[in-house]
Design an enzyme around this catalytic site. Structure first.
Site, mmCIF file in Angstrom:
data_model
loop_
_atom_site.group_PDB
_atom_site.id
_atom_site.type_symbol
_atom_site.label_atom_id
_atom_site.label_comp_id
_atom_site.label_asym_id
_atom_site.label_seq_id
_atom_site.Cartn_x
_atom_site.Cartn_y
_atom_site.Cartn_z
ATOM 1 N N ARG A 1 -5.868 -36.211 16.770
ATOM 2 C CA ARG A 1 -5.455 -36.654 15.433
ATOM 3 C C ARG A 1 -4.291 -35.839 14.879
ATOM 4 O O ARG A 1 -3.531 -36.349 14.054
ATOM 5 C CB ARG A 1 -6.645 -36.599 14.467
ATOM 6 C CG ARG A 1 -7.587 -37.776 14.656
ATOM 7 C CD ARG A 1 -8.747 -37.700 13.693
ATOM 8 N NE ARG A 1 -9.437 -38.979 13.600
ATOM 9 C CZ ARG A 1 -10.542 -39.173 12.895
ATOM 10 N NH1 ARG A 1 -11.086 -38.180 12.231
ATOM 11 N NH2 ARG A 1 -11.097 -40.363 12.848
ATOM 12 N N GLY B 1 -13.940 -42.455 17.432
ATOM 13 C CA GLY B 1 -15.259 -41.831 17.463
ATOM 14 C C GLY B 1 -15.800 -41.567 18.858
ATOM 15 O O GLY B 1 -15.091 -41.055 19.727
#
Ligand code: 3PG
Ligand code: MG
Length: 378
Positions: free
Chosen positions: A40, A331
């Site tokens: 990220r 996820g």
């Protein structure tokens, strides 16, 4: 025309010498103070580079974990700040936005404090853009605003799946709860040619078909909904075999014993289905290999336990191998793909879990709507 009606970096006024507030999603996994996956952070670099090359000073802000409106050293952005300094020198990072209750409450006073001293706002926090929180929806009301590169790319890929997928389009869903995913199941049934269901949620469907689920995860109050979907002829494919753990065994601890067995679709009392079986793994892999578009969200079993990782691994290998355009939604499934060393063989790994599902479901997100409302053509 800006992408999807949302202004992008090129739509901003000149930013030379300006201070840019960059909302990023740096909510990364951290264990013992170490970041275990910096995807990220790296994903925000194209936007940061663009802003810096155009002469702006970049100040980033993120949430990290769920500290519930109070400062808490466990959720300090320290480790993230250190990694960001290595990857993008010169970018300041504000402390965890969720240390202030105004963030999640979308408090206008918190928004006002946040934007003070800034000239421009850029949202590159795809993974948090389904939250109508202050830092996501507030700044576009005050500052010239745009979507960053990551946000724009995620939206382009995921709306592309929704609107014009190459067929056959096979969607694969796992994870534990049907109740969390009912809306996305409906949305996927509307666009995909076939929906393959594994993971803990398959047992609620198997029960709806009249099978025995033993001690497996099962949401009894969802059985009727699942039955209605199946009776209505929904293009859902369920497992035809299951890998299960016998009485006395502990999930995640092979040392405590407990027999592991391959079963059909009936799980005896006291037994817990924890992975799709080898037959189902092979069938799902075939479907993925024959597809031209694949979307996958949610593991097929408890892959953290080596006794129950085979289904998820076989599926991940098929997704990597497929000639289809392949998208893995954030996820746990993204973590699985990374753990199996297959990440670079997937066309798009979304940085958002909940956000990617909500975008597929709704075709829009609160963060996008806020940017759209902020933009007015010259
Ligand atoms: C995520 O990790 O899913 C995003 O960063 C959003 O976090 P949240 O679910 O705590 O809002
Ligand atoms: Mg491919």
């Amino acid at each position: 025309m800006p992408a999807f009606g949302v202004p992008t970096l090129e739509d901003l006024p000149p930013i030379e010498g300006q201070r840019v507030l960059l909302r990023a999603d740096f909510n990364v996994p951290v264990h013992d103070g170490e970041i275990t996956d910096d995807l990220r952070i790296r994903a925000a670099l194209p936007t940061i580079t663009w802003l810096q090359e155009h002469g702006a000073t970049v100040v980033a802000a993120t949430h990290f974990g769920r500290p519930k409106g109070t400062p808490n050293p466990t959720y300090s952005v320290g480790p993230i700040r250190a990694r960001l300094a290595e990857l993008a020198p010169g970018v300041e990072l504000l402390e965890n936005l969720r240390f202030d209750p105004g963030e999640e409450a979308n408090d206008p006073a918190f928004v006002a404090r946040l934007v003070e001293g800034f000239d421009v706002y850029v949202n590159d926090a795809f993974g948090a853009s389904h939250r109508a929180h202050a830092s996501i929806v507030g700044p576009p009301q005050h500052l010239p605003s745009a979507a960053g590169r990551l946000l724009a790319h995620e939206v382009e890929v995921l709306l592309g799946l929704r609107e014009h997928p190459n067929r056959p389009f096979v969607a694969v869903l796992g994870g534990s709860k049907v109740s969390d995913k009912l809306k996305v199941i409906d949305a996927l049934l509307g666009v995909a040619d076939e929906l393959l269901i594994g993971g803990g949620m398959c047992f609620t469907f198997l029960k709806a078909q009249g099978h025995r689920v033993g001690a497996s995860l099962c949401e009894d109050d969802m059985v009727e909904r699942c039955r209605a979907l199946l009776d209505g002829g929904a293009a859902i494919r369920l497992p035809s075999d299951i890998t299960a753990l016998g009485p006395g065994g502990t999930i995640g601890d092979p040392g405590t014993g407990g027999e592991v067995r391959q079963l059909g679709v009936n799980v005896p009392d006291g037994w817990m289905g924890l992975d799709i079986g080898p037959g189902t793994s092979a069938e799902f892999a075939d479907a993925v290999l024959d597809a031209r578009t694949v979307f996958w969200n949610g593991p097929m079993g408890v892959f953290e336990d080596p006794r129950f990782e085979a289904g998820t691994r076989t599926l991940a290998e098929a997704v990597a191998e497929s000639a289809a355009f392949t998208v893995v939604g954030g996820g746990d499934s993204a973590a699985a793909v990374a753990e199996f060393g297959l990440a670079d063989r997937i066309d798009h790994i979304s940085t958002g879990g909940g956000a990617s599902l909500e975008l597929l479901e709704q075709g829009d997100l609160p963060g996008l709507a806020a940017l759209r409302a902020s933009w007015s053509p010259l």
